[in-house]
Design a protein around this motif. Structure first.
Motif, short mmCIF file in Angstrom:
data_model
loop_
_atom_site.label_atom_id
_atom_site.label_comp_id
_atom_site.label_asym_id
_atom_site.label_seq_id
_atom_site.Cartn_x
_atom_site.Cartn_y
_atom_site.Cartn_z
N LEU A 3 0.96 -0.99 0.03
CA LEU A 3 0.21 0.08 -0.14
C LEU A 3 0.85 1.30 -0.24
O LEU A 3 0.58 2.01 -0.71
CB LEU A 3 -0.93 0.01 1.21
CG LEU A 3 -1.51 1.29 1.61
CD1 LEU A 3 -2.57 1.52 0.59
CD2 LEU A 3 -2.17 1.43 2.98
N LYS A 59 -6.20 -4.92 -0.92
CA LYS A 59 -7.01 -5.90 -0.42
C LYS A 59 -7.58 -6.94 -1.50
O LYS A 59 -7.63 -8.18 -1.12
CB LYS A 59 -8.19 -5.03 0.09
CG LYS A 59 -9.24 -5.94 0.65
CD LYS A 59 -10.63 -4.99 1.07
CE LYS A 59 -11.38 -5.58 1.89
NZ LYS A 59 -12.41 -4.75 2.59
N SER A 64 1.06 3.99 -3.01
CA SER A 64 0.63 5.16 -2.85
C SER A 64 1.69 6.46 -3.28
O SER A 64 1.55 7.32 -4.06
CB SER A 64 -0.05 5.34 -1.37
OG SER A 64 -0.99 4.47 -1.25
N TYR A 124 -7.14 8.24 8.28
CA TYR A 124 -5.92 7.29 8.10
C TYR A 124 -5.06 8.32 7.50
O TYR A 124 -3.98 8.60 7.90
CB TYR A 124 -6.40 6.02 7.35
CG TYR A 124 -4.90 5.40 6.96
CD1 TYR A 124 -4.45 4.78 7.83
CD2 TYR A 124 -4.83 5.11 5.59
CE1 TYR A 124 -3.24 3.71 7.61
CE2 TYR A 124 -3.80 4.43 5.14
CZ TYR A 124 -2.88 3.65 6.03
OH TYR A 124 -1.74 3.08 5.75
N ASN A 145 -8.00 -5.03 6.57
CA ASN A 145 -8.23 -3.55 6.53
C ASN A 145 -6.73 -3.16 7.21
O ASN A 145 -6.36 -3.66 8.31
CB ASN A 145 -9.42 -3.33 7.61
CG ASN A 145 -9.33 -1.98 7.79
OD1 ASN A 145 -8.58 -0.75 7.09
ND2 ASN A 145 -10.16 -1.16 8.98
N LEU A 146 -6.08 -2.34 6.23
CA LEU A 146 -4.80 -1.82 6.71
C LEU A 146 -4.84 -0.68 7.35
O LEU A 146 -3.75 -0.07 7.69
CB LEU A 146 -3.99 -1.76 5.43
CG LEU A 146 -3.72 -3.07 4.89
CD1 LEU A 146 -2.96 -2.72 3.68
CD2 LEU A 146 -3.12 -4.15 5.84
N TYR A 147 -5.98 -0.02 7.76
CA TYR A 147 -5.92 1.51 8.27
C TYR A 147 -5.81 1.45 9.63
O TYR A 147 -5.59 2.52 10.37
CB TYR A 147 -7.38 2.05 7.93
CG TYR A 147 -7.48 2.55 6.52
CD1 TYR A 147 -6.55 2.31 5.78
CD2 TYR A 147 -8.84 2.82 6.08
CE1 TYR A 147 -6.79 2.70 4.10
CE2 TYR A 147 -8.99 3.45 4.79
CZ TYR A 147 -7.95 3.19 3.93
OH TYR A 147 -8.25 3.35 2.53
N TRP A 150 -7.12 5.34 -0.82
CA TRP A 150 -7.94 4.74 -0.91
C TRP A 150 -7.91 3.61 -2.09
O TRP A 150 -8.30 2.33 -1.99
CB TRP A 150 -9.13 5.49 -1.01
CG TRP A 150 -10.58 4.55 -1.07
CD1 TRP A 150 -11.28 4.06 -0.04
CD2 TRP A 150 -11.25 4.22 -2.44
NE1 TRP A 150 -12.44 3.31 -0.51
CE2 TRP A 150 -12.58 3.30 -1.90
CE3 TRP A 150 -11.14 4.16 -3.75
CZ2 TRP A 150 -13.03 2.81 -2.87
CZ3 TRP A 150 -12.12 3.63 -4.64
CH2 TRP A 150 -13.08 2.88 -4.36
N HIS A 206 -5.51 0.91 -1.45
CA HIS A 206 -6.00 0.16 -0.56
C HIS A 206 -6.74 -1.26 -1.16
O HIS A 206 -6.78 -2.25 -0.76
CB HIS A 206 -6.58 0.80 0.79
CG HIS A 206 -7.08 -0.23 2.19
ND1 HIS A 206 -8.23 -0.78 1.96
CD2 HIS A 206 -6.29 -0.38 3.03
CE1 HIS A 206 -8.19 -1.60 3.17
NE2 HIS A 206 -6.99 -1.27 3.71
N THR A 213 -10.76 6.84 5.13
CA THR A 213 -9.52 7.16 4.62
C THR A 213 -9.16 8.45 4.95
O THR A 213 -7.77 8.58 5.17
CB THR A 213 -9.63 7.13 2.88
OG1 THR A 213 -10.25 5.70 2.74
CG2 THR A 213 -8.31 7.02 2.31
#
Ligand code: SF4
Length: 388
Positions: free
Chosen positions: A79, A120, A83, A151, A139-141, A113, A116, A148
């Motif tokens: 992620l 996922k 990003s 986060y 969920n990586l938040y 977002w 992610h 989002t």
């Protein structure tokens, strides 16, 4: 005690051969800092835009340490890289000019977002199988939040705001190394790791956990060797091992923690929380270990080494400490046996992630330390009765 020493050394040997380093080379903005997969340390102090390479890598590691608190490390790193690469494609140069992130927050939130969602889709099924969970829970938040914006601003924004603040309060000469200068103003890497979280003006506060602060120290000092200070207080034994739930599970099941204190003391400190784990098992909360003392007899050689480390390396004490903390007990063992703290931590990560799963059927047969593990060798209740 010798069983525990052998176990600590075996864990360090596993880590020496299984390093899981942050994926800085995969960040396109940094790929030219690496030659044949290795960081080109001879050019770390060269300028790249407005900062030195060393400074830029440190900024990225601080962000990575904050984000690394999620449940799936490989997913978090994917992620992060996706990003960051997209930001730089869009001329949002978050490490060179951190203010870009805040100016373009609409783009940043949408890119995080999207990344992610893609991570996922790629990883949720495998993660669910390994963790006896369901893919929809991926969920990586962190903190089980799904927003989002929260986060992005809290977990990305805070570690990006720090170098911006520091560079604003630095003179022109120091601006290219503002974060590095600030970190190295602490008397040791351990003291720095506390300041990263707690400093009244510049501390990241709740955006970063104790474990992540120590992870940052490990990466800065050992993994990437970014510190310019050539002293023991910035060397291999100058920071605590960043214990997390993976580490707690391995250290519990192997009998390491029970060799250093008894079950009643762990319950009293709420390291062991009866029936609070999945399926009525006892829950291990390793972060509550902080400050607990080793209760049994400790060899004089280990005790003396512990003093040397606390006073001269960690710089946490001016004189001999009155107690030996469980959290630091591996330090003198590794020091006396010329093993690296960073290898011990990498070993815990490797075993915790790939063998010692957080359910009652970990892969003990394949585990590289199974001959040292009390749970596997003689007391299976250490595996079946506890979760982290
Ligand atoms: S032998 Fe099994 S219980 Fe022991 S550390 Fe390895 S995976 Fe965990």
């Amino acid at each position: 005690m010798s069983r525990i020493m052998d176990l600590a050394i075996a864990i360090a040997h596993v880590g020496a051969n299984a390093k899981m380093t942050p994926p800085l080379e995969a960040v396109n903005a940094f790929s030219h800092f690496f030659v044949d997969g290795a960081l080109d340390v001879s050019r770390l102090d060269e300028r790249d835009g407005g900062c030195t390479r060393r400074e830029l890598l440190l900024r990225a590691l601080l962000l990575n340490a904050v984000l690394d608190q999620g449940p799936d490390i490989a997913g978090v790193r994917d992620l992060m890289v996706r990003s960051i690469n997209k930001f730089y494609e869009d001329e949002i140069r978050i490490f060179h000019t951190p203010l870009d992130f805040f100016k373009e927050i609409n783009v940043a939130v949408n890119e995080i977002w999207s990344a992610h969602e893609r991570v996922k889709a790629a990883r949720a099924a495998q993660w669910a199988e390994e963790n006896q969970s369901t893919a929809s829970k991926y969920n990586l938040y962190m903190d089980n939040t799904k927003q989002t914006l929260n986060y992005a601003v809290f977990r990305w924004g805070v570690p990006l705001a720090l170098p911006y603040l520091l560079s604003q309060s630095s003179d022109e000469l120091r601006r290219p190394t503002a974060l590095l200068d600030y970190m190295e103003s602490y008397p040791s890497a351990e003291e720095m790791s506390r300041g990263v979280k707690d400093h009244e003006l510049f501390g990241l506060g709740k955006a970063i956990g104790d474990k992540a602060c120590h992870l940052f120290a490990k990466w800065m000092v050992s993994t990437f060797n970014l510190s310019r200070i050539n002293e023991s207080s910035w060397g291999e034994y100058s920071y605590e091992v960043p214990f997390d739930s993976n580490a707690g599970r391995v250290l519990w099941r192997t009998g390491y923690l029970l060799a250093l204190s008894d079950i009643e003391a762990y319950r009293k400190a709420q390291v062991v929380q009866p029936a609070a784990g999945k399926g009525g098992t006892d829950y291990i909360r390793v972060t509550n270990l902080r400050g607990m003392a080793v209760s049994g007899q400790v060899d004089e050689e280990v005790r003396n080494a512990y003093k040397v480390l606390c006073v001269g390396h960690l710089r946490s004490h001016k004189n001999a400490p009155r107690k030996i903390e469980i959290q630091r007990f591996q330090h003198p063992i590794l020091y006396l046996n010329k093993q690296r703290v960073s290898d011990f931590d990498d070993g815990l990560i490797e075993i915790g992630r790939n063998y010692c799963y957080n359910h009652e059927n970990p892969d003990c047969a394949g585990c590289p330390i199974n001959q040292h593990c009390q749970g596997y060798q003689s007391d299976r209740s250490l595996i079946t009765g506890y979760r982290t």
